[in-house]
Design an enzyme around this catalytic site. Structure first.
Site, mmCIF file in Angstrom:
data_model
loop_
_atom_site.group_PDB
_atom_site.id
_atom_site.type_symbol
_atom_site.label_atom_id
_atom_site.label_comp_id
_atom_site.label_asym_id
_atom_site.label_seq_id
_atom_site.Cartn_x
_atom_site.Cartn_y
_atom_site.Cartn_z
ATOM 1 C CE LYS A 1 -44.268 8.481 43.658
ATOM 2 N NZ LYS A 1 -44.530 9.880 43.795
ATOM 3 C CG ASP A 2 -48.267 11.454 46.556
ATOM 4 O OD1 ASP A 2 -47.363 12.287 46.591
ATOM 5 O OD2 ASP A 2 -48.620 10.880 45.502
ATOM 6 C CD GLN B 1 -51.444 14.210 48.214
ATOM 7 O OE1 GLN B 1 -50.775 15.184 47.917
ATOM 8 N NE2 GLN B 1 -51.940 13.401 47.302
ATOM 9 C CB SER C 1 -45.763 14.058 37.160
ATOM 10 O OG SER C 1 -47.056 13.525 37.313
ATOM 11 N NE ARG C 2 -42.531 16.232 42.430
ATOM 12 C CZ ARG C 2 -42.539 17.551 42.530
ATOM 13 N NH1 ARG C 2 -41.565 18.237 41.984
ATOM 14 N NH2 ARG C 2 -43.506 18.162 43.185
ATOM 15 C CG HIS D 1 -51.947 10.497 37.446
ATOM 16 N ND1 HIS D 1 -50.745 10.710 36.814
ATOM 17 C CD2 HIS D 1 -51.939 11.305 38.521
ATOM 18 C CE1 HIS D 1 -50.046 11.619 37.474
ATOM 19 N NE2 HIS D 1 -50.747 11.998 38.528
HETATM 20 P P1 AMP Z 1 -50.244 14.104 41.448
HETATM 21 O O1 AMP Z 1 -50.692 14.429 40.062
HETATM 22 O O2 AMP Z 1 -48.787 13.751 41.532
HETATM 23 O O3 AMP Z 1 -50.688 15.127 42.456
HETATM 24 O O4 AMP Z 1 -50.981 12.755 41.843
HETATM 25 C C1 AMP Z 1 -52.385 12.639 41.765
HETATM 26 C C2 AMP Z 1 -52.808 11.369 42.429
HETATM 27 O O5 AMP Z 1 -52.199 10.251 41.784
HETATM 28 C C3 AMP Z 1 -52.371 11.305 43.908
HETATM 29 O O6 AMP Z 1 -53.425 10.750 44.677
HETATM 30 C C4 AMP Z 1 -51.168 10.397 43.858
HETATM 31 O O7 AMP Z 1 -50.939 9.694 45.073
HETATM 32 C C5 AMP Z 1 -51.569 9.433 42.754
HETATM 33 N N1 AMP Z 1 -50.373 8.786 42.204
HETATM 34 C C6 AMP Z 1 -49.247 9.406 41.753
HETATM 35 N N2 AMP Z 1 -48.334 8.483 41.380
HETATM 36 C C7 AMP Z 1 -48.885 7.266 41.597
HETATM 37 C C8 AMP Z 1 -48.435 5.923 41.410
HETATM 38 N N3 AMP Z 1 -47.235 5.638 40.934
HETATM 39 N N4 AMP Z 1 -49.276 4.913 41.746
HETATM 40 C C9 AMP Z 1 -50.516 5.190 42.253
HETATM 41 N N5 AMP Z 1 -50.998 6.437 42.447
HETATM 42 C C10 AMP Z 1 -50.196 7.461 42.120
#
Ligand code: AMP
Length: 286
Positions: free
Chosen positions: A149-150, A153, A186-187, A37
């Protein structure tokens, strides 16, 4: 850092900045922040006058009520982290602030929401587009930052932005990994020590596929990756797919596409982990 929980206050505060002609970068998250993030935030800070971050665990994108309940919400440490990063505005609404009870959302994304993740989490990307559209309408950013990562999405949001005719640029930032290769998520905090150890096989399978393409067919490469994932009884792969990076359709031969990406989802107990790796790429960030 201004911490805002209501839509009205957000509109007021952002209007103040907008009249000054400042450019606005936006990083939407569900919190439980990690270095992945933070990399999005630092990209936004480099390219914009103002960085807005949101933390909202969006109920409409969860297909499993228990998953929603168990999702980590370390609000205090998240807030401190964002403050330290120099985020200007943190938007942290309650669900009732974002949705009215009888709300309905449906957008025809041409099928890319139904494959891969969509097959295992039906309705997930409808929920994602619903909340991202709402957040975009509230924040009205110049640029919004998402993680590779997503990957699916990102494709889905890109399609939504096109379909809705929004003038928002999307930036895709590289995957940030732990030292052993596991993609930060986060998981990951939900994994037992044994599962955490086994989870290294996910990135190992993806990196093996990257190397294997020079020597094996697509089908053989997938089998070999699944063999690596099968090395631990603690992991259950949901899919390991090798697809065209634009259409997300499976490739049969390496020559079928110039930009090919391997995508995988794996369950470790009740925790679902996703990761991906480009195998061949042209124009990575388009
Ligand atoms: P989330 O809080 O999981 O919904 O993620 C919020 C944003 O952070 C999304 O755009 C994710 O793709 C990005 N993100 C989550 N994990 C990573 C990671 N390991 N590297 C880069 N971006 C990430």
């Amino acid at each position: 850092m201004k911490i805002i929980t209501t839509r009205n206050e957000l509109a007021e505060v952002l209007e103040e900045y907008r009249v000054k002609g400042q450019t606005l970068g936006f990083v939407p998250t569900m919190g439980a922040l990690h270095a992945g993030h933070l990399s999005l935030i630092s990209a936004s800070k480099q390219e914009n006058d103002l960085t807005v971050c949101s933390i909202f665990v969006n109920p409409t994108q969860f297909t499993d009520a228990r998953d929603l309940e168990l999702y980590p919400r370390p609000v205090e440490s998240d807030t401190l982290m964002l403050q330290a990063q120099g985020v200007d505005v943190l938007f942290m609404p309650a669900a009732a602030e974002m949705y009215s009870p009888d709300e309905h959302w449906e957008i025809d994304l041409g099928g890319i929401d139904a494959m891969l993740e969509g097959e295992f989490r039906p309705g997930h990307f409808q929920g994602v587009t619903q909340v991202v559209y709402k957040l975009f309408m509230l924040v009205k950013p110049d640029i919004a930052y998402f993680g590779q990562k997503d990957f699916q999405q990102f494709r889905v949001i890109d399609r939504m932005v096109d379909l809705q005719g929004l003038s928002i640029s999307l930036v895709r930032c590289p995957i940030i990994r732990e030292a052993d290769g596991l993609a930060m998520s986060s998981r990951n905090a939900q994994l037992s020590p044994e599962m955490r150890e086994a989870a290294v096989l996910i990135s190992r399978a993806l990196f093996a596929a990257e190397a294997d393409q020079a020597h094996f067919t697509v089908a053989e490469t997938i089998s070999r990756a699944l063999e690596i994932l099968g090395e631990s009884p603690l992991l259950t792969p949901e899919y390991f797919a090798i697809v065209d990076d634009q259409t997300l359709m499976p490739v049969g031969e390496w020559t079928d596409s110039e930009s090919i990406i391997a995508l995988t989802a794996v369950k470790a107990g009740t925790t679902r982990l996703i990761d991906n790796q480009y195998l061949r790429q042209v124009d990575f960030y388009s």
